[in-house]
Design a protein around this motif. Structure first.
Motif, PDB file in Angstrom:
ATOM      1  N   GLY A  98       0.812  -1.218   0.000  1.00 31.31           N
ATOM      2  CA  GLY A  98       0.000   0.000   0.000  1.00 31.31           C
ATOM      3  C   GLY A  98       0.844   1.266   0.000  1.00 31.31           C
ATOM      4  O   GLY A  98       0.352   2.343   0.331  1.00 31.31           O
ATOM      5  N   LEU A  99       2.129   1.140  -0.384  1.00 32.65           N
ATOM      6  CA  LEU A  99       3.005   2.318  -0.363  1.00 32.65           C
ATOM      7  C   LEU A  99       2.920   3.131  -1.653  1.00 32.65           C
ATOM      8  O   LEU A  99       3.323   4.285  -1.683  1.00 32.65           O
ATOM      9  CB  LEU A  99       4.464   1.893  -0.119  1.00 32.65           C
ATOM     10  CG  LEU A  99       4.766   1.450   1.305  1.00 32.65           C
ATOM     11  CD1 LEU A  99       6.125   0.773   1.389  1.00 32.65           C
ATOM     12  CD2 LEU A  99       4.727   2.625   2.264  1.00 32.65           C
ATOM     13  N   ILE A 100       2.444   2.505  -2.719  1.00 27.04           N
ATOM     14  CA  ILE A 100       2.232   3.246  -3.966  1.00 27.04           C
ATOM     15  C   ILE A 100       0.852   2.891  -4.522  1.00 27.04           C
ATOM     16  O   ILE A 100       0.269   1.872  -4.150  1.00 27.04           O
ATOM     17  CB  ILE A 100       3.325   2.955  -5.038  1.00 27.04           C
ATOM     18  CG1 ILE A 100       3.386   1.454  -5.372  1.00 27.04           C
ATOM     19  CG2 ILE A 100       4.674   3.473  -4.630  1.00 27.04           C
ATOM     20  CD1 ILE A 100       4.259   1.137  -6.574  1.00 27.04           C
ATOM     21  N   SER A 101       0.366   3.761  -5.431  1.00 24.17           N
ATOM     22  CA  SER A 101      -0.957   3.507  -6.020  1.00 24.17           C
ATOM     23  C   SER A 101      -0.825   2.546  -7.195  1.00 24.17           C
ATOM     24  O   SER A 101       0.288   2.309  -7.698  1.00 24.17           O
ATOM     25  CB  SER A 101      -1.547   4.820  -6.505  1.00 24.17           C
ATOM     26  OG  SER A 101      -0.727   5.329  -7.540  1.00 24.17           O
ATOM     27  N   LEU A 102      -1.969   2.021  -7.644  1.00 24.14           N
ATOM     28  CA  LEU A 102      -1.957   1.134  -8.817  1.00 24.14           C
ATOM     29  C   LEU A 102      -1.438   1.901 -10.031  1.00 24.14           C
ATOM     30  O   LEU A 102      -0.674   1.361 -10.837  1.00 24.14           O
ATOM     31  CB  LEU A 102      -3.375   0.596  -9.073  1.00 24.14           C
ATOM     32  CG  LEU A 102      -3.520  -0.347 -10.261  1.00 24.14           C
ATOM     33  CD1 LEU A 102      -2.673  -1.599 -10.090  1.00 24.14           C
ATOM     34  CD2 LEU A 102      -4.974  -0.742 -10.474  1.00 24.14           C
ATOM     35  N   GLN A 103      -1.825   3.180 -10.129  1.00 19.42           N
ATOM     36  CA  GLN A 103      -1.355   3.992 -11.260  1.00 19.42           C
ATOM     37  C   GLN A 103       0.169   4.091 -11.258  1.00 19.42           C
ATOM     38  O   GLN A 103       0.816   3.952 -12.294  1.00 19.42           O
ATOM     39  CB  GLN A 103      -1.967   5.388 -11.211  1.00 19.42           C
ATOM     40  CG  GLN A 103      -1.412   6.266 -12.321  1.00 19.42           C
ATOM     41  CD  GLN A 103      -2.044   7.634 -12.376  1.00 19.42           C
ATOM     42  OE1 GLN A 103      -3.166   7.766 -12.804  1.00 19.42           O
ATOM     43  NE2 GLN A 103      -1.307   8.640 -11.944  1.00 19.42           N
TER      44      GLN A 103
END
Lengths: 602, 94
Positions: A98-103
């Motif tokens: 959860g440290l970066i977004s899917l984008q």
């Protein structure tokens, strides 16, 4: 049958290799070159992981705020490490934590696809034009010396250098192998023109990449074969397209065990590569003309097909970006719709999963979030055990009044709820930390891992202590019974204070809080316990409290102290500063058991 | 007594640092922590004013914050002293 498939596949590959070795001794040299190349790539990846000391992860965490930055990171990281698989694994790990977004994850993968095309330039531009084996020798020697040093950075640099040396050696082997092979065989006789050639060689490129698990290896083979005149330029272009498709098969196989985010990323990668490959196949004629135009402008010789292939490889991956980046929001919406996020369960781990890999940043972040999940379940249960509701306490303007008004019994099967909401989560955390503790983690990360595991144990310890005082607390507070009810209400109030203080820490942004705040709660708690003991003495002396009630209360008060101290222990670890140096300071300044022992003596 | 314990902990930290098992603390890191503690104390003082019911509990918290501040300042001066102290003379073989 499915069980035996991998064995059949392996047997087939080994049999084909044996047949090829029997037909041509030169093929042995080419195969050995590919083996060295793959081994070198593994060493290079390992070296970068160890050498970086989390550098790639730290850079990734900072460089993915927007799509262009995420793509830039993907391009740069893959160009430097020459490993799109390493960059992809880090992206999946960060996405899972959860440290970066899917984008951002998709942006990194898009960027890595372009970054990986630099490999073709290195092979075609340098690898085939100089005596690369000569450069390999000092690298191997220096790499071996560094690899046996003590510091992890030096050891990593040694592995990376050794990896590059072995990759160079592999390229030289393949080049010499093809040169010798060309003297006896002419594989261009197998060239296929037109649409059939395009389809067959694209499939061959994809198959080779799936078998070798490396598009770099396929590109190396095709560029070297092209330079030795063993494959036609037209067929080589198709192999390059196939290599891109092959990498997605590898990613899809890896994603079968991944969580929903890993699956979304793999599907996004597949869509990107499939769209790019199909477009390249459809537009192969104009693309080839464009490559020729660019190559002529750049001064690349008309017969230098290896470099022209590198131009094509970059160009069609760029084409993919041009096509897919404007469709990013539609792609994201499709991925989120196609692979839905599972409904979060209170009793199952939400953050720790197999996709986190071995990256300290991601596994510690996930573990901390899971600990918070465990804590929330335990805190809710602790409050309900003494007829309080955590949400009411957090919203309360006057905690003492809220506690006094909370007299209604909350129906609670503590054992069942403990088993459902705490036990399985605690077991998952303990299993996860035990597995990760076996990894060669940096000292700070290993210590933090242990700290978070101890915090999970503290949460469970707190709940078990609460369980002991549950019966009497309910008995004396559901119906007012004078002084003893007031005493138990005070005890409930203390527990409420601690739960609310910990929640306040959670709601404070990390830069504005410190685990040192916990020391304040400990001090207030100790003072309060002292006052309560004095009050019990007075009540006993004035006969306003029976001896039986007093002993019950004093026993329960000890359990409450134990529970609150354990909750504070857990919170201290949960809200430890993320910065290693600030965390060290917090550990130095925090009061511990010995501090308290010396204070009580003074 | 608290400072003796802090000195003991600092020794343990330095020992771990020498073995590569701890992270190096810079003076500005401690200054950052002191600044956080000072802000926290100010916030507690303000809270005590607006919530007289909790004044006693907050007073204990302020006392603990003061103690932390003393310790942090003590740590800062210890590390400053260590940073400016001359290296101990080593045995020379000549």
């Amino acid at each position: 049958m499915k069980r035996f498939a991998p064995h059949v596949q392996l047997g087939l590959i080994l049999a084909l290799l044996l047949l090829a070795f029997w037909v041509s001794a030169d093929f042995q040299q080419i195969a050995a070159g590919v083996a060295l190349f793959l081994l070198g790539m593994v060493l290079l990846e390992d070296g970068f992981k160890a050498m970086g000391g989390g550098l790639l992860e730290r850079l990734l965490a900072r460089s993915t705020g927007s799509l262009p930055r995420a793509m830039g990171f993907g391009i740069a990281a893959t160009t430097i490490t020459q490993s799109s698989s390493l960059v992809s694994v880090i992206a999946i790990s960060f996405l899972s934590a959860g440290l970066i977004s899917l984008q951002a994850g998709i942006g990194i993968i898009f960027g890595a696809n372009l970054g990986t095309t630099t490999g073709a330039w290195l092979i075609a531009g340098v690898g085939l034009k100089v005596d690369i084996a000569r450069y390999a020798m000092p690298m191997l020697a220096f790499g071996a010396v560094l690899m046996f040093q003590r510091g992890p950075g030096l050891r990593g640099a040694g592995r990376a250098l050794l990896g590059v040396g072995i990759v160079f050696l592999g390229i030289a082997f393949i080049k010499d192998g093809f040169d010798a092979f060309s003297a006896r065989f002419d594989l261009t006789q197998l060239a296929l023109a037109g649409l059939l050639g395009l389809v067959v060689y694209t499939a061959l490129g994809a198959a080779a990449t799936v078998v070798m698990q490396s598009s770099h290896a396929t590109m190396l083979l095709v560029i070297t074969a092209l330079a030795s005149g063993q494959i036609s330029y037209e067929n080589a272009l198709a192999v390059a397209i196939g290599a891109n498709l092959g990498t997605t098969v590898t990613a899809l196989i890896g994603a079968t065990q991944a969580n929903f985010q890993g699956k979304r990323l793999a599907l996004g990668h597949l869509i990107f590569n499939a769209v790019t490959a199909l477009t390249a196949l459809v537009l192969i004629v104009p693309l080839r003309m464009l490559v020729d135009g660019i190559s002529d402008l750049a001064g690349i010789g008309a017969q230098d097909f290896a470099l022209r292939l590198a131009v094509f490889h970059t160009l069609f991956n760029l084409l993919g970006l041009v096509l897919m980046v404007p469709q990013m929001s539609r792609l994201l919406a499709y991925l989120e719709r196609r692979i839905a996020e599972p409904v979060p369960s209170v009793s199952r781990p939400r953050f720790i999963n197999a996709d986190l890999g071995d990256f300290p940043v991601t596994l510690l972040t996930a573990l901390k979030n899971e600990l918070r999940h465990l804590y929330t379940n335990a805190a809710t249960l602790s409050a309900e055990a003494i007829n309080l509701r955590l949400v009411d306490l957090i919203a309360s303007k006057d905690l003492r009044l809220t506690v006094e008004r909370s007299r209604e019994a909350i129906g609670l099967d503590m054992d069942r709820r403990y088993a459902e909401k705490v036990k399985s989560l605690h077991a998952a955390i303990i299993e996860f930390t035990a597995r990760k503790a076996a990894l060669p983690l940096p000292a700070g990360a290993a210590r933090r891992l242990q700290e978070l595991r101890d915090a999970a144990n503290a949460v469970v310890r707190a709940l078990k202590a609460i369980k002991h005082l549950q019966r009497n607390t309910r008995r004396f507070t559901e119906h007012p019974q004078g002084e003893v009810t007031a005493l138990y209400d005070a005890l409930r109030g203390e527990i409420a204070d601690i739960l609310v203080a910990i929640e306040a820490l959670e709601q404070t942004p990390p830069e504005g809080r410190s685990s040192l705040w916990i020391a304040e709660e400990r001090r207030a708690l100790r003072e309060s316990a002292r006052q309560v003991n004095e009050r019990v003495q007075v009540l006993l002396q004035t006969r306003r409290l029976s001896a039986a009630d007093a002993t019950s209360f004093l026993n329960d008060s000890r359990y409450a102290q134990e529970a609150m101290e354990a909750l504070l222990d857990a919170a201290e670890a949960m809200y430890r500063d993320e910065d290693d140096a600030l965390a060290e300071i917090e550990r130095l300044l925090a009061t511990d058991d010995e501090d308290e022992a010396t204070e009580s003596l003074s | 007594m608290a400072f003796a314990r802090l000195a003991e902990k600092l020794d343990q930290h330095l020992d771990r640092l020498r073995r590569g098992k701890a992270h190096k603390i810079k003076l500005e890191d401690i200054e950052k922590t002191i600044s956080k503690l000072e802000k926290r104390k100010t916030a507690l003082l303000a809270e005590a004013e607006v919530t007289p019911k909790k004044a006693e509990r907050i007073a204990h918290k302020i006392a603990a914050a003061d103690e932390m501040l003393d310790r942090a300042r003590g740590l800062l001066s210890e590390l400053r002293r260590a940073a400016t102290a001359p290296e101990p003379a080593s045995d020379r073989g000549d």
